[in-house]
Design a protein around this motif. Sequence first.
Motif, PDB file in Angstrom:
ATOM      1  N   ALA A  93       0.868  -1.187   0.000  1.00 46.11           N
ATOM      2  CA  ALA A  93       0.000   0.000   0.000  1.00 46.11           C
ATOM      3  C   ALA A  93       0.899   1.230   0.000  1.00 46.11           C
ATOM      4  O   ALA A  93       1.590   1.504   0.986  1.00 46.11           O
ATOM      5  N   ILE A  94       0.925   1.950  -1.105  1.00 47.23           N
ATOM      6  CA  ILE A  94       1.749   3.149  -1.245  1.00 47.23           C
ATOM      7  C   ILE A  94       0.838   4.362  -1.079  1.00 47.23           C
ATOM      8  O   ILE A  94      -0.072   4.587  -1.882  1.00 47.23           O
ATOM      9  N   LEU A  95       1.091   5.132  -0.033  1.00 48.00           N
ATOM     10  CA  LEU A  95       0.227   6.261   0.303  1.00 48.00           C
ATOM     11  C   LEU A  95       0.747   7.561  -0.298  1.00 48.00           C
ATOM     12  O   LEU A  95       1.950   7.831  -0.276  1.00 48.00           O
ATOM     13  N   GLY A  96      -0.169   8.366  -0.815  1.00 48.95           N
ATOM     14  CA  GLY A  96       0.188   9.701  -1.275  1.00 48.95           C
ATOM     15  C   GLY A  96       1.166   9.713  -2.416  1.00 48.95           C
ATOM     16  O   GLY A  96       2.168  10.430  -2.391  1.00 48.95           O
ATOM     17  N   ALA A 129       4.779  -3.093 -10.257  1.00 50.29           N
ATOM     18  CA  ALA A 129       4.710  -4.189 -11.231  1.00 50.29           C
ATOM     19  C   ALA A 129       6.086  -4.815 -11.458  1.00 50.29           C
ATOM     20  O   ALA A 129       6.214  -6.037 -11.576  1.00 50.29           O
ATOM     21  N   LYS A 130       7.110  -3.989 -11.493  1.00 52.83           N
ATOM     22  CA  LYS A 130       8.470  -4.495 -11.731  1.00 52.83           C
ATOM     23  C   LYS A 130       9.130  -5.063 -10.480  1.00 52.83           C
ATOM     24  O   LYS A 130      10.174  -5.709 -10.565  1.00 52.83           O
ATOM     25  N   GLY A 131       8.535  -4.773  -9.304  1.00 52.62           N
ATOM     26  CA  GLY A 131       9.074  -5.319  -8.067  1.00 52.62           C
ATOM     27  C   GLY A 131       9.857  -4.341  -7.219  1.00 52.62           C
ATOM     28  O   GLY A 131      10.083  -4.594  -6.029  1.00 52.62           O
ATOM     29  N   ASP A 132      10.278  -3.202  -7.795  1.00 49.99           N
ATOM     30  CA  ASP A 132      11.085  -2.231  -7.048  1.00 49.99           C
ATOM     31  C   ASP A 132      10.363  -1.720  -5.796  1.00 49.99           C
ATOM     32  O   ASP A 132      10.990  -1.540  -4.746  1.00 49.99           O
ATOM     33  N   TRP A 133       9.065  -1.460  -5.942  1.00 50.50           N
ATOM     34  CA  TRP A 133       8.279  -0.923  -4.824  1.00 50.50           C
ATOM     35  C   TRP A 133       7.229  -1.921  -4.321  1.00 50.50           C
ATOM     36  O   TRP A 133       6.332  -1.539  -3.578  1.00 50.50           O
ATOM     37  N   ASP A 134       7.338  -3.174  -4.706  1.00 52.10           N
ATOM     38  CA  ASP A 134       6.355  -4.169  -4.228  1.00 52.10           C
ATOM     39  C   ASP A 134       6.811  -4.672  -2.858  1.00 52.10           C
ATOM     40  O   ASP A 134       7.346  -5.772  -2.704  1.00 52.10           O
ATOM     41  N   ILE A 135       6.573  -3.846  -1.831  1.00 47.64           N
ATOM     42  CA  ILE A 135       7.198  -4.039  -0.518  1.00 47.64           C
ATOM     43  C   ILE A 135       6.380  -4.894   0.443  1.00 47.64           C
ATOM     44  O   ILE A 135       6.830  -5.195   1.542  1.00 47.64           O
ATOM     45  N   LYS A 136       5.156  -5.270   0.070  1.00 47.78           N
ATOM     46  CA  LYS A 136       4.294  -6.157   0.866  1.00 47.78           C
ATOM     47  C   LYS A 136       3.904  -5.540   2.215  1.00 47.78           C
ATOM     48  O   LYS A 136       3.641  -6.258   3.182  1.00 47.78           O
ATOM     49  N   LYS A 137       3.873  -4.232   2.290  1.00 45.89           N
ATOM     50  CA  LYS A 137       3.439  -3.540   3.503  1.00 45.89           C
ATOM     51  C   LYS A 137       3.024  -2.131   3.122  1.00 45.89           C
ATOM     52  O   LYS A 137       3.077  -1.745   1.943  1.00 45.89           O
ATOM     53  N   MET A 138       2.621  -1.315   4.090  1.00 46.05           N
ATOM     54  CA  MET A 138       2.205   0.063   3.850  1.00 46.05           C
ATOM     55  C   MET A 138       3.389   0.998   4.011  1.00 46.05           C
ATOM     56  O   MET A 138       4.212   0.832   4.911  1.00 46.05           O
ATOM     57  N   ALA A 139       3.477   2.014   3.132  1.00 48.67           N
ATOM     58  CA  ALA A 139       4.549   2.998   3.250  1.00 48.67           C
ATOM     59  C   ALA A 139       4.137   4.313   2.609  1.00 48.67           C
ATOM     60  O   ALA A 139       3.364   4.336   1.643  1.00 48.67           O
ATOM     61  N   ASN A 140       4.656   5.411   3.146  1.00 50.43           N
ATOM     62  CA  ASN A 140       4.593   6.703   2.464  1.00 50.43           C
ATOM     63  C   ASN A 140       5.798   6.791   1.521  1.00 50.43           C
ATOM     64  O   ASN A 140       6.787   6.069   1.682  1.00 50.43           O
ATOM     65  N   VAL A 141       5.728   7.670   0.561  1.00 52.64           N
ATOM     66  CA  VAL A 141       6.728   7.694  -0.511  1.00 52.64           C
ATOM     67  C   VAL A 141       8.145   7.929   0.019  1.00 52.64           C
ATOM     68  O   VAL A 141       9.110   7.337  -0.485  1.00 52.64           O
ATOM     69  N   GLU A 142       8.299   8.760   1.057  1.00 58.11           N
ATOM     70  CA  GLU A 142       9.643   9.051   1.572  1.00 58.11           C
ATOM     71  C   GLU A 142      10.287   7.849   2.263  1.00 58.11           C
ATOM     72  O   GLU A 142      11.493   7.870   2.557  1.00 58.11           O
ATOM     73  N   GLU A 143       9.510   6.798   2.497  1.00 61.64           N
ATOM     74  CA  GLU A 143      10.060   5.581   3.089  1.00 61.64           C
ATOM     75  C   GLU A 143      10.617   4.631   2.021  1.00 61.64           C
ATOM     76  O   GLU A 143      11.161   3.579   2.353  1.00 61.64           O
ATOM     77  N   LEU A 144      10.477   5.003   0.743  1.00 62.16           N
ATOM     78  CA  LEU A 144      10.887   4.154  -0.369  1.00 62.16           C
ATOM     79  C   LEU A 144      12.091   4.765  -1.082  1.00 62.16           C
ATOM     80  O   LEU A 144      12.356   5.964  -0.974  1.00 62.16           O
ATOM     81  N   ALA A 145      12.807   3.931  -1.821  1.00 58.09           N
ATOM     82  CA  ALA A 145      13.974   4.410  -2.572  1.00 58.09           C
ATOM     83  C   ALA A 145      13.523   5.454  -3.591  1.00 58.09           C
ATOM     84  O   ALA A 145      12.709   5.151  -4.475  1.00 58.09           O
TER      85      ALA A 145
END
Length: 414
Positions: free
Chosen positions: A145-148, A368-384
């Motif tokens: 779940a990618i928020l915002g 879809a490519k797997g880079d952000w398929d983190i299997k949990k909830m995150a806001n964008v600044e928590e991702l690469a």
Amino acid sequence: MKKNVLIIGAGGVGHVVAHKCAQNNDVLGDIHIASRTLEKCTEIVASVMEKKSLKTEGKVEAHALDAMDVEATKALIQKTGAQIVINVGSAFVNMSVLSACIATGAAYIDTAIHEDPLKICETPPWYANYEWKRREECEKAGVTAILGAGFDPGVVNAYARLAKDDYFDRIDSIDIIDVNAGDHGRYFATNFDPEINFREFTGQVWSWQNGEWTSNKMFEIRKDWDLPVVGTRPTYMTGHDEIHSLSQNLGVPDVRFWMGFGERYITVFTVLKNLGLLSEQPVKTAEGQEVVPLKVVKAVLPDPSSLAPDYKGKTCIGDVVKGVKDGKEREVFIYNVADHEEAYGEVGSQGISYTAGVPAAAAAILIAKGDWDIKKMANVEELAPRPFLDLLNRIGLPTRIKDADGDRLLTFES
């Protein structure tokens, strides 16, 4: 690799998301668009076909859906085989759509914080009132779940994370600036859903200053910024979604949001508010009919998507970040400039919808490519941030930086 996308919401942002997903359907697969009003969805499908946006042969289909109905949303996810849901509907449907995604295992993306239609400007941090309460649920179900994941919130969050990773040892302040220097030729209109737009400005202005929540009134604090391309513009400190996650996730003592407003907007907004026409609470007319003033105002204003053909000018949105690097004080402005006419030429939309919709499609591609398929909830600044910003550079929203070394385009390794 996840395939097939369900886009919920057929407004201006949904229009852009559909086109951008179509341009990348070799990665994303079939595209489905759902809204209460089927006609709006079919118009988007027609636009995608007319502009030949599909990269490869594939489905683009329209569906009627009440996204507040969790069971109906679950059924549509299962019927379409959608593994990624991009929610660009009203902010009131976020929790319902998220529930459907958790139940079906589909990845979830939104572009704005959830709102309760009966409440305005709840206790900060706003994400803690609804979204963050479901973190454990998402992780237990293995649901991404990618928020915002719009522009603000979204891209500006990635800018903040990039600044933290690459340009500072210590960040003292982040000032997010959003200026639309475009002109649509109408006397008065909002660039996205009027109901959500006005609700954003009728409550307290919450900012994060000196490591604590600070409250001000709307239009109380003004600051003029000299910005690239659009020049010097007046802005006002405003409450906004990204303050509520950045303040908790990046450990920065000052996080503020500044929105550009013209005098006409301020005058009309003030009159409407003083007359009670921005109230979300129902009232009865002399004839005994119950109406919500804010919904009446929304009904008489132009549909934001109708502004696109006549829109000219540019937007400038970015982060002014101040802090210390290698023992020396430093300031950078990481930003994007978008052009309304270019957006209309490409996808038939105005620039505000374009800046919100392109990042949501980019987030879907990264899932879809797997880079952000983190299997949990995150806001964008928590991702690469680099894969996200690199992709945005390539699909329509290039990142620039202005600092002591000049003003230049930023490039990123894929």
